[in-house]
Design a protein around this motif. Structure first.
Motif, PDB file in Angstrom:
ATOM      1  N   ILE A  50       0.838  -1.207   0.000  1.00 17.92           N
ATOM      2  CA  ILE A  50       0.000   0.000   0.000  1.00 17.92           C
ATOM      3  C   ILE A  50       0.871   1.254   0.000  1.00 17.92           C
ATOM      4  CG2 ILE A  50      -1.650   1.326   1.369  1.00 17.92           C
ATOM      5  CD1 ILE A  50      -2.878  -1.336   2.253  1.00 17.92           C
ATOM      6  N   ILE A  51       1.899   1.275   0.846  1.00 18.12           N
ATOM      7  CA  ILE A  51       2.799   2.436   0.881  1.00 18.12           C
ATOM      8  C   ILE A  51       3.489   2.609  -0.468  1.00 18.12           C
ATOM      9  CG2 ILE A  51       4.886   3.373   1.956  1.00 18.12           C
ATOM     10  CD1 ILE A  51       4.054   2.036   4.542  1.00 18.12           C
ATOM     11  N   PHE A  69       3.489   5.649  -3.332  1.00 14.67           N
ATOM     12  CA  PHE A  69       4.696   6.227  -3.918  1.00 14.67           C
ATOM     13  C   PHE A  69       4.621   6.209  -5.441  1.00 14.67           C
ATOM     14  CE2 PHE A  69       8.889   5.151  -5.747  1.00 14.67           C
ATOM     15  CZ  PHE A  69       9.538   6.352  -5.521  1.00 14.67           C
ATOM     16  N   VAL A  70       4.188   5.096  -6.018  1.00 17.86           N
ATOM     17  CA  VAL A  70       4.082   4.992  -7.475  1.00 17.86           C
ATOM     18  C   VAL A  70       3.027   5.964  -8.000  1.00 17.86           C
ATOM     19  CG1 VAL A  70       3.450   3.455  -9.372  1.00 17.86           C
ATOM     20  CG2 VAL A  70       4.892   2.612  -7.527  1.00 17.86           C
ATOM     21  N   SER A  71       1.925   6.117  -7.282  1.00 14.94           N
ATOM     22  CA  SER A  71       0.875   7.048  -7.707  1.00 14.94           C
ATOM     23  C   SER A  71       1.392   8.476  -7.743  1.00 14.94           C
ATOM     24  CB  SER A  71      -0.331   6.937  -6.770  1.00 14.94           C
ATOM     25  OG  SER A  71      -0.856   5.624  -6.757  1.00 14.94           O
ATOM     26  N   ILE A  72       2.131   8.860  -6.710  1.00 14.61           N
ATOM     27  CA  ILE A  72       2.698  10.213  -6.679  1.00 14.61           C
ATOM     28  C   ILE A  72       3.695  10.395  -7.810  1.00 14.61           C
ATOM     29  CG2 ILE A  72       4.196  11.729  -5.323  1.00 14.61           C
ATOM     30  CD1 ILE A  72       2.813  10.646  -2.830  1.00 14.61           C
ATOM     31  N   LEU A  73       4.505   9.389  -8.064  1.00 14.02           N
ATOM     32  CA  LEU A  73       5.474   9.470  -9.152  1.00 14.02           C
ATOM     33  C   LEU A  73       4.772   9.613 -10.500  1.00 14.02           C
ATOM     34  CD1 LEU A  73       8.466   9.358  -9.884  1.00 14.02           C
ATOM     35  CD2 LEU A  73       8.287   6.868  -9.979  1.00 14.02           C
ATOM     36  N   LEU A  88       3.399  20.294  -7.404  1.00 10.45           N
ATOM     37  CA  LEU A  88       4.454  20.688  -6.464  1.00 10.45           C
ATOM     38  C   LEU A  88       4.290  19.981  -5.128  1.00 10.45           C
ATOM     39  CD1 LEU A  88       6.827  22.467  -5.555  1.00 10.45           C
ATOM     40  CD2 LEU A  88       5.158  24.279  -5.042  1.00 10.45           C
ATOM     41  N   ALA A  89       3.044  19.898  -4.647  1.00  8.23           N
ATOM     42  CA  ALA A  89       2.805  19.170  -3.401  1.00  8.23           C
ATOM     43  C   ALA A  89       3.186  17.697  -3.548  1.00  8.23           C
ATOM     44  CB  ALA A  89       1.335  19.302  -2.998  1.00  8.23           C
ATOM     45  N   CYS A  90       2.884  17.128  -4.705  1.00  8.31           N
ATOM     46  CA  CYS A  90       3.271  15.727  -4.943  1.00  8.31           C
ATOM     47  C   CYS A  90       4.792  15.584  -5.013  1.00  8.31           C
ATOM     48  CB  CYS A  90       2.630  15.220  -6.228  1.00  8.31           C
ATOM     49  SG  CYS A  90       0.837  15.048  -6.143  1.00  8.31           S
ATOM     50  N   GLU A  91       5.475  16.591  -5.540  1.00  7.91           N
ATOM     51  CA  GLU A  91       6.936  16.533  -5.585  1.00  7.91           C
ATOM     52  C   GLU A  91       7.524  16.568  -4.171  1.00  7.91           C
ATOM     53  OE1 GLU A  91       7.971  19.790  -8.051  1.00  7.91           O
ATOM     54  OE2 GLU A  91       7.650  18.702  -9.933  1.00  7.91           O
ATOM     55  N   ILE A  92       6.906  17.346  -3.288  1.00  6.00           N
ATOM     56  CA  ILE A  92       7.357  17.360  -1.890  1.00  6.00           C
ATOM     57  C   ILE A  92       7.140  15.990  -1.253  1.00  6.00           C
ATOM     58  CG2 ILE A  92       6.954  18.393   0.375  1.00  6.00           C
ATOM     59  CD1 ILE A  92       6.202  20.981  -1.070  1.00  6.00           C
ATOM     60  N   LEU A  93       5.968  15.393  -1.523  1.00  9.05           N
ATOM     61  CA  LEU A  93       5.719  14.036  -1.016  1.00  9.05           C
ATOM     62  C   LEU A  93       6.701  13.039  -1.610  1.00  9.05           C
ATOM     63  CD1 LEU A  93       1.807  13.907  -1.071  1.00  9.05           C
ATOM     64  CD2 LEU A  93       3.292  14.147   0.913  1.00  9.05           C
ATOM     65  N   PHE A  94       7.064  13.252  -2.864  1.00  6.04           N
ATOM     66  CA  PHE A  94       8.040  12.370  -3.503  1.00  6.04           C
ATOM     67  C   PHE A  94       9.385  12.436  -2.785  1.00  6.04           C
ATOM     68  CE2 PHE A  94      11.475  11.878  -6.644  1.00  6.04           C
ATOM     69  CZ  PHE A  94      11.234  10.582  -7.063  1.00  6.04           C
ATOM     70  N   ILE A  95       9.780  13.629  -2.389  1.00  5.03           N
ATOM     71  CA  ILE A  95      11.028  13.775  -1.629  1.00  5.03           C
ATOM     72  C   ILE A  95      10.931  13.051  -0.288  1.00  5.03           C
ATOM     73  CG2 ILE A  95      12.549  15.452  -0.509  1.00  5.03           C
ATOM     74  CD1 ILE A  95      11.780  17.457  -2.669  1.00  5.03           C
ATOM     75  N   ILE A  96       9.764  13.189   0.372  1.00  6.16           N
ATOM     76  CA  ILE A  96       9.574  12.509   1.656  1.00  6.16           C
ATOM     77  C   ILE A  96       9.649  10.993   1.469  1.00  6.16           C
ATOM     78  CG2 ILE A  96       7.923  12.093   3.522  1.00  6.16           C
ATOM     79  CD1 ILE A  96       6.906  14.946   3.108  1.00  6.16           C
ATOM     80  N   PHE A  97       8.995  10.494   0.436  1.00  4.34           N
ATOM     81  CA  PHE A  97       9.043   9.053   0.163  1.00  4.34           C
ATOM     82  C   PHE A  97      10.469   8.598  -0.144  1.00  4.34           C
ATOM     83  CE2 PHE A  97       4.390   8.913  -0.408  1.00  4.34           C
ATOM     84  CZ  PHE A  97       4.125   7.701   0.193  1.00  4.34           C
ATOM     85  N   THR A  98      11.200   9.414  -0.878  1.00  4.25           N
ATOM     86  CA  THR A  98      12.583   9.048  -1.206  1.00  4.25           C
ATOM     87  C   THR A  98      13.421   8.935   0.054  1.00  4.25           C
ATOM     88  OG1 THR A  98      12.362  10.175  -3.348  1.00  4.25           O
ATOM     89  CG2 THR A  98      14.588   9.693  -2.567  1.00  4.25           C
ATOM     90  N   PHE A 158       9.078   3.221 -15.044  1.00  8.52           N
ATOM     91  CA  PHE A 158       9.066   1.852 -15.541  1.00  8.52           C
ATOM     92  C   PHE A 158       9.602   0.888 -14.484  1.00  8.52           C
ATOM     93  CE2 PHE A 158      11.583  -1.564 -17.504  1.00  8.52           C
ATOM     94  CZ  PHE A 158      10.579  -2.238 -18.173  1.00  8.52           C
ATOM     95  N   LEU A 159      10.740   1.221 -13.879  1.00  6.56           N
ATOM     96  CA  LEU A 159      11.309   0.357 -12.845  1.00  6.56           C
ATOM     97  C   LEU A 159      10.400   0.284 -11.624  1.00  6.56           C
ATOM     98  CD1 LEU A 159      15.085   1.395 -12.962  1.00  6.56           C
ATOM     99  CD2 LEU A 159      14.003  -0.609 -13.994  1.00  6.56           C
ATOM    100  N   ALA A 160       9.751   1.413 -11.305  1.00  5.24           N
ATOM    101  CA  ALA A 160       8.862   1.424 -10.142  1.00  5.24           C
ATOM    102  C   ALA A 160       7.685   0.471 -10.338  1.00  5.24           C
ATOM    103  CB  ALA A 160       8.364   2.843  -9.884  1.00  5.24           C
ATOM    104  N   TRP A 161       7.134   0.422 -11.541  1.00  3.62           N
ATOM    105  CA  TRP A 161       6.037  -0.513 -11.803  1.00  3.62           C
ATOM    106  C   TRP A 161       6.522  -1.951 -11.780  1.00  3.62           C
ATOM    107  CZ3 TRP A 161       1.062   0.215 -11.418  1.00  3.62           C
ATOM    108  CH2 TRP A 161       0.540   1.505 -11.565  1.00  3.62           C
ATOM    109  N   ILE A 162       7.700  -2.187 -12.322  1.00  2.88           N
ATOM    110  CA  ILE A 162       8.236  -3.544 -12.317  1.00  2.88           C
ATOM    111  C   ILE A 162       8.462  -4.021 -10.879  1.00  2.88           C
ATOM    112  CG2 ILE A 162      10.231  -4.955 -12.969  1.00  2.88           C
ATOM    113  CD1 ILE A 162       8.366  -4.306 -15.260  1.00  2.88           C
ATOM    114  N   LYS A 163       8.813  -3.110  -9.994  1.00  2.00           N
ATOM    115  CA  LYS A 163       9.112  -3.483  -8.613  1.00  2.00           C
ATOM    116  C   LYS A 163       7.891  -4.014  -7.870  1.00  2.00           C
ATOM    117  CE  LYS A 163      10.785  -1.570  -4.256  1.00  2.00           C
ATOM    118  NZ  LYS A 163      11.133  -0.340  -3.509  1.00  2.00           N
ATOM    119  N   ILE A 164       6.698  -3.762  -8.383  1.00  2.00           N
ATOM    120  CA  ILE A 164       5.490  -4.265  -7.724  1.00  2.00           C
ATOM    121  C   ILE A 164       5.518  -5.785  -7.640  1.00  2.00           C
ATOM    122  CG2 ILE A 164       2.973  -4.424  -7.930  1.00  2.00           C
ATOM    123  CD1 ILE A 164       2.944  -1.642  -9.036  1.00  2.00           C
ATOM    124  N   PHE A 165       6.202  -6.438  -8.600  1.00  2.00           N
ATOM    125  CA  PHE A 165       6.304  -7.891  -8.542  1.00  2.00           C
ATOM    126  C   PHE A 165       6.995  -8.347  -7.261  1.00  2.00           C
ATOM    127  CE2 PHE A 165       5.643  -7.527 -13.144  1.00  2.00           C
ATOM    128  CZ  PHE A 165       4.727  -8.542 -13.344  1.00  2.00           C
TER     129      PHE A 165
END
Length: 814
Positions: free
Chosen positions: A103-104, A108-112, A360-370, A454-461
Motif C-alpha cells: 500500500i505504501i 509512492f508509485v501514484s505520486i510518481l 508541487l505538493a506531490c513533488e514534496i511528497l516524492f522527496i519525503i518518500f525518497t 518503468f522500474l517502479a512498476w516492475i518493482k510491484i512484482f
C-alpha cells in the motif's frame, strides 16, 4: 455459539449495552480486561466500581511505557519483511507486513505518476505537430513542383525554402484579410507562439584540400572538400573581396563554441561542433528577407559548407510550453542536401496553474518518500551487508532511490537556471535566446524519470512474489536461462551473418539496408512480418529472393520456433511443479479469513441481542408484569453471562434505580434491541450480498446458533456421552473375560502336561491303577486351581456369567 458461565467481561460495541448515550442520558462504560473498572451513569448520577487498581498507575512505569510505545511506533514505520526477524513464522503478520509495504509503495508509485504526467501531456504532441506543419511542410509558392523544407535537395532549394516558407512562418506581417499586424501582435508564430530572442542561422565548413585527390586526377581536380570532422573544420573568414557588398559582415566571421556558448549537435550524417559562422536574423520580415538574399548573392553557401542550422525557441503562454526548434540541412561531400529537424517541446516553467501547485505538493511528497525508502534501505543494508545485493529486487530498490535523487537535484537546478535565462532574455530581447542546453537536459530528465516509473512498476512484482501464480514468470525465465543463453549464441551467429549479407548485397540500392545497423533492425522487422520484398527483388532479381527465402526458413521457421519450444517446455514444467505445491501465503485466504471474522462478530452481537430479547420474555417468572433484578439475574446466569454484564445491562434501563424493570422501561429496552437487531441484520445481509467467494466464506465460517438451540445440542451431547460410556464399559468386560479364558486354557495345558509326565514315570502300575491315578490327579487339580466356573450372578450391565463346568465336562474336554 458456545457460551461459558465463566466467560470474562467483554466490551461491547453497537449492542444493547454499548458505551453510548440514550434518550434518558443513561450510558454504560466497560473497561478493558486489565483494569476491570466500569462506570454506570443513570439520570446524571455517576458511580464507579473498581475491582482492582488500574494497570500502570506508577508514573515512572507510565513514562517508560510511553517512551517504548513511541520508539516502537517509529520503528514500525520501517518494518519490512527483511528488517523484521522471524517474520515468516507468523503467516498473518507476514501478510499484513506485505500488504502494508504494498500500500505504501502504491502510494509512492501514484505520486510518481502524477509528477510525470504533470510534466508532459497530449498538448505537447499537438503543439509540435502544428509547428512542424507550418515550418516544414509548406511549399514554396509558384508554378510547378515547388519544394517544401522536407524536399530540400540542393543549394537552390535551401534558399527558396528559407526565403519564403520559413521566414513567412517566423515573421508574419498580416492577418488573413491582409490587415497589418500591430507592434504588439508581431513576433508570434501562428499569432500564439512568442519568438524568444532572435532566430540564429549557423554554418559549419571544411577547408579546401582537406582530402587527398588521387595522383591521376590531381591535374584536373584541384579542389577537394572532405566530409566534416572537427580536425578539418574551416575556421577562417571568407567572402567576396568587396566587403562593402556584405550587409551582415558577422555572418562571414567564425566564432568558437565558447563564444557562442554552443553545444555540439548531431545530424543524419555526422556530429557537428558548437561554433561556426553565425547570423542572427532580424525580427522584421523585410529586413530578414534582405539579409537572406544578401547571403545568397555573395555565396554564403559553397562547396566547403557541410551543415546549416536554424535555431530558435517559441513559448506558448496559453499552454505554458516551450518548443526549441532546430532545422538542420546537411550538405554531404557526395553533393546535394539532406534536411532534418528537431522539435523539443518541454515545460520549463513548472508552477503556474492550480494543477501545477498540486504537482508541487506531490513533488514534496516524492522527496519525503525518497527519504523514507532511503532509511529503509539503510536499515536493510545494515542488517544484511553485502548479502543484501545478491537479490535483484534489492539492487532495483537502490537504483530507483539513486535515480530519484538525481531527479530531485535536476529539478532544483532547472528551476534556478530557467529563472536566470529568462531574466537575461527579458533584459535584452535583441539577442539569441539559447534554450538548447536547458531543453536538452530537460529531455534527458524526462527520459530518466520515465525509466524510473518503468522500474517502479516492475518493482510491484516484489510484493506479490509470494503467490505461486505470480512467480511463474520469474521461475520460468530463471530455469530456462541457460538454454536460452546457449540458443542466443547460435541465433546471433546466423542473424548477424544475414545482416552483413543484406548490407553488402543491397546497401547501395535499398534504404532498409543502407547501413549495417539499419540492416539489423530490418531483419528484426522481417521476423515481425514488416518487410519490403519488392525493394530487394528490384535490387537483385536472383539474390534478393534467395536471401529472403533462406532467411525466413532458418530464422523464422527453425530458430524462432526452437526458442518458443524452450520457453513452452520450461513453462509447462514449472506449472506442473507448482500445481503440486501450495502457495507460501495466499492473500485471498487472508481476506476471506478477515471477512469471516467480521461476519462472525456481527453474528455474535446479533445472538447476544436475541438472548437479551428472550430474557425479557422469560425472566418474569411470577407474571406480575415487572422484571426484578433477581429474576433478570437468574435468567441471564443460565445463559452464561457474568454478574458484571448482567448488572450493567439492568442498570442501564432501570431509570428510576428501584431494581425493577417496569413496562415503560421494558418497552424502551425492547425498542433499542429491535433497532440494533435490524442494523445487524442489514450489515450481515450486506456482507452476504457480496461476491460468490464471500458467500462461500459465509457458509464455511459463520454457522451460529441461539442459546436455546445450544441447550438442546448440549443435552443430546450428554446422552451421547452416557451411551458411549456404557458401550466402552461392556467392551472392557468382554476383554477381561477373554483374558481370563486365555489364562484358564494355559493352566489346563500345564496340568495336562504335568499329569502326562507323572504317568510316564509310573510305568510299574497297571491300567486300572493308572486310570484311578489320573482321575484323582484331575480332581485335585480342579480343586486346587478353582476354575471360577460358579455362577457369579447378574452383572452391573444386566447379563449373567456362564455356569460353572461340571467335572464330567472337564474330563470330556481333557
Amino acid at each position: 455459539m458456545a457460551i461459558k458461565k465463566d466467560a470474562r467481561p467483554i466490551s461491547y460495541n453497537n449492542s444493547a449495552f454499548d458505551d453510548q448515550t440514550l434518550g434518558d442520558k443513561t450510558s454504560i462504560g466497560l473497561s478493558s480486561a486489565n483494569s476491570d473498572v466500569f462506570v454506570v451513569q443513570s439520570n446524571g448520577k455517576k458511580a464507579s466500581y473498581s475491582h482492582s487498581e488500574p494497570y500502570g498507575s506508577n508514573p515512572v512505569a507510565q513514562h517508560r511505557g510511553f517512551g517504548r510505545s513511541i520508539l516502537h511506533g517509529i520503528r514500525s514505520l520501517w518494518a519490512t519483511r527483511q528488517t523484521e526477524k522471524d517474520l515468516g513464522k507468523d503467516k498473518d503478520l507476514y501478510v499484513k507486513t506485505t500488504i502494508r509495504e504494498l500500500i505504501i509503495y502504491l502510494a509512492f508509485v501514484s505520486i510518481l505518476c502524477i509528477i510525470t504526467f504533470g510534466m508532459v501531456s497530449s498538448k505537447t504532441f499537438y503543439f509540435t505537430t502544428v509547428l512542424r506543419t507550418i515550418l516544414t511542410e509548406r511549399k514554396v509558392s509558384g508554378d510547378g513542383a515547388q519544394p517544401a523544407y522536407d524536399d530540400i535537395g540542393s543549394f537552390d532549394d535551401f534558399w527558396a525554402v528559407m526565403n519564403e516558407p520559413v521566414l513567412k512562418g517566423l515573421f508574419n506581417k498580416k492577418w488573413y484579410n491582409n490587415e497589418n499586424l500591430t507592434a504588439d501582435q508581431s513576433g508570434y508564430v501562428l499569432f500564439e507562439n512568442k519568438i524568444l530572442g532572435l532566430p540564429r542561422l549557423r554554418q559549419l565548413r571544411v577547408r579546401n584540400n582537406s582530402c587527398v585527390v588521387h595522383r591521376k586526377f590531381q591535374s584536373s581536380i584541384r579542389e577537394c572538400y572532405a566530409p566534416y570532422s572537427s580536425s578539418k573544420e574551416d575556421r577562417n573568414s571568407y567572402g567576396p573581396e568587396n566587403k562593402k557588398l556584405l550587409k551582415t559582415p558577422s555572418a562571414w566571421q567564425h566564432k568558437t563554441s565558447s563564444e557562442l556558448n554552443g553545444l555540439s549537435s548531431s545530424g543524419l550524417i555526422s556530429r557537428y561542433g558548437g561554433g561556426g559562422f553565425v547570423l542572427d536574423l532580424t525580427r522584421d520580415f523585410d529586413i530578414a528577407q534582405s539579409e537572406i538574399a544578401n547571403l545568397k548573392t555573395n555565396l554564403w553557401l559553397d562547396r566547403g559548407t557541410r551543415v546549416v542550422f536554424l535555431d530558435f525557441t517559441l513559448y506558448n503562454a496559453n499552454i505554458n510550453l516551450f518548443c526549441q526548434i532546430k532545422l538542420t540541412v546537411e550538405f554531404p561531400a557526395a553533393g546535394g542536401a539532406i534536411p532534418s529537424k528537431t522539435f523539443s517541446t518541454v515545460k520549463l516553467i513548472r508552477y503556474v496553474s492550480t494543477m501545477d501547485y498540486f504537482v508541487l505538493a506531490c513533488e514534496i511528497l516524492f522527496i519525503i518518500f525518497t527519504v523514507y525508502y532511503t532509511v529503509e534501505e539503510v536499515l536493510e543494508i545494515t542488517r544484511f551487508r553485502l548479502q543484501y545485493f545478491k537479490t535483484i529486487w534489492n539492487v532495483l530498490d537502490v537504483l530507483i532511490i539513486c535515480i530519484s535523487y538525481v531527479c530531485i537535484g535536476f529539478n532544483v537546478y532547472r528551476q534556478v537556471k530557467v529563472a536566470d535565462i529568462l531574466d537575461e532574455l527579458l533584459n535584452d530581447q535583441s539577442t539569441f535566446a539559447d534554450f538548447e542546453f536547458l531543453t536538452y537536459w530537460q529531455l534527458q530528465f524526462n527520459n530518466i524519470i520515465a525509466f524510473t516509473v518503468f522500474l517502479a512498476w516492475i518493482k510491484i512484482f516484489k510484493y506479490v512474489s509470494f503467490n505461486k501464480t505470480m512467480t511463474q514468470l520469474s521461475t520460468t525465465l530463471s530455469r530456462c536461462a541457460k538454454d536460452v543463453l546457449g540458443f542466443s549464441v547460435m541465433f546471433m551467429i546466423v542473424f548477424l551473418a544475414y545482416a552483413q549479407l543484406g548490407y553488402l548485397l543491397f546497401g547501395t540500392m535499398v534504404t532498409d539496408y543502407k547501413t549495417f545497423s539499419t540492416s539489423i533492425f530490418t531483419l528484426f522487422r522481417i521476423i515481425l512480418g514488416d518487410f519490403d520484398f519488392d525493394a530487394i527483388l528490384d535490387a537483385h532479381r536472383i539474390l534478393g529472393p534467395i536471401f529472403f527465402l533462406t532467411y525466413v526458413f532458418f530464422v523464422f521457421f527453425v530458430l524462432l520456433n526452437m526458442f518458443l519450444a524452450i520457453i513452452n517446455d520450461t513453462y509447462a514444467e514449472v506449472k506442473n511443479d507448482m500445481s503440486t505445491q501450495q502457495s507460501e501465503f495466499e492473500l485471498g485466504e487472508y481476506f476471506k479469513k478477515s471477512y469471516g471474522k467480521v461476519l462472525e462478530r456481527l453474528h455474535f452481537k446479533r445472538d447476544r441481542v436475541i438472548d437479551i430479547q428472550e430474557a425479557l420474555k422469560n425472566a418474569d417468572i411470577n407474571k406480575d408484569g415487572v422484571i426484578e433484578f433477581e429474576e433478570w439475574r437468574r435468567d441471564l446466569k443460565a445463559r452464561g453471562y457474568t454478574d458484571t454484564e448482567i448488572e450493567n445491562v439492568f442498570t442501564r434501563y432501570d431509570v428510576d434505580g428501584d431494581g425493577v424493570l417496569r413496562i415503560g422501561e421494558q418497552d424502551t429496552f425492547k425498542n433499542d434491541l429491535s433497532a440494533q437487531e435490524n442494523d445487524l441484520n442489514k450489515n450481515i445481509k450486506g456482507f452476504k450480498d457480496g461476491t460468490q467467494d464471500r458467500k462461500k466464506s459465509v457458509q464455511d465460517n459463520t454457522n451460529h446458533i441461539t442459546f436455546d438451540e445450544f441447550s438442546i445440542l448440549r443435552q443430546r451431547m450428554d446422552r451421547m456421552e452416557y451411551s458411549v460410556g456404557n458401550i466402552v464399559s461392556r467392551i472392557d468386560d468382554v476383554l477381561q473375560k477373554l483374558e481370563s479364558m486365555e489364562k484358564v486354557k494355559a493352566k489346563r495345558r500345564e496340568a495336562l502336561t504335568r499329569i502326562l509326565n507323572t504317568m510316564t514315570n509310573e510305568n510299574h502300575l497297571n491300567e486300572e491303577h493308572k486310570q484311578e491315578r489320573i482321575e484323582k490327579m484331575i480332581r485335585e487339580e480342579l480343586l486346587e486351581n478353582n476354575f471360577d466356573r460358579q455362577t457369579p450372578g447378574a452383572s452391573r450391565y444386566g447379563y449373567q456369567s456362564a455356569p460353572s463346568a461340571r467335572p464330567e465336562q472337564i474330563d470330556d474336554e481333557y
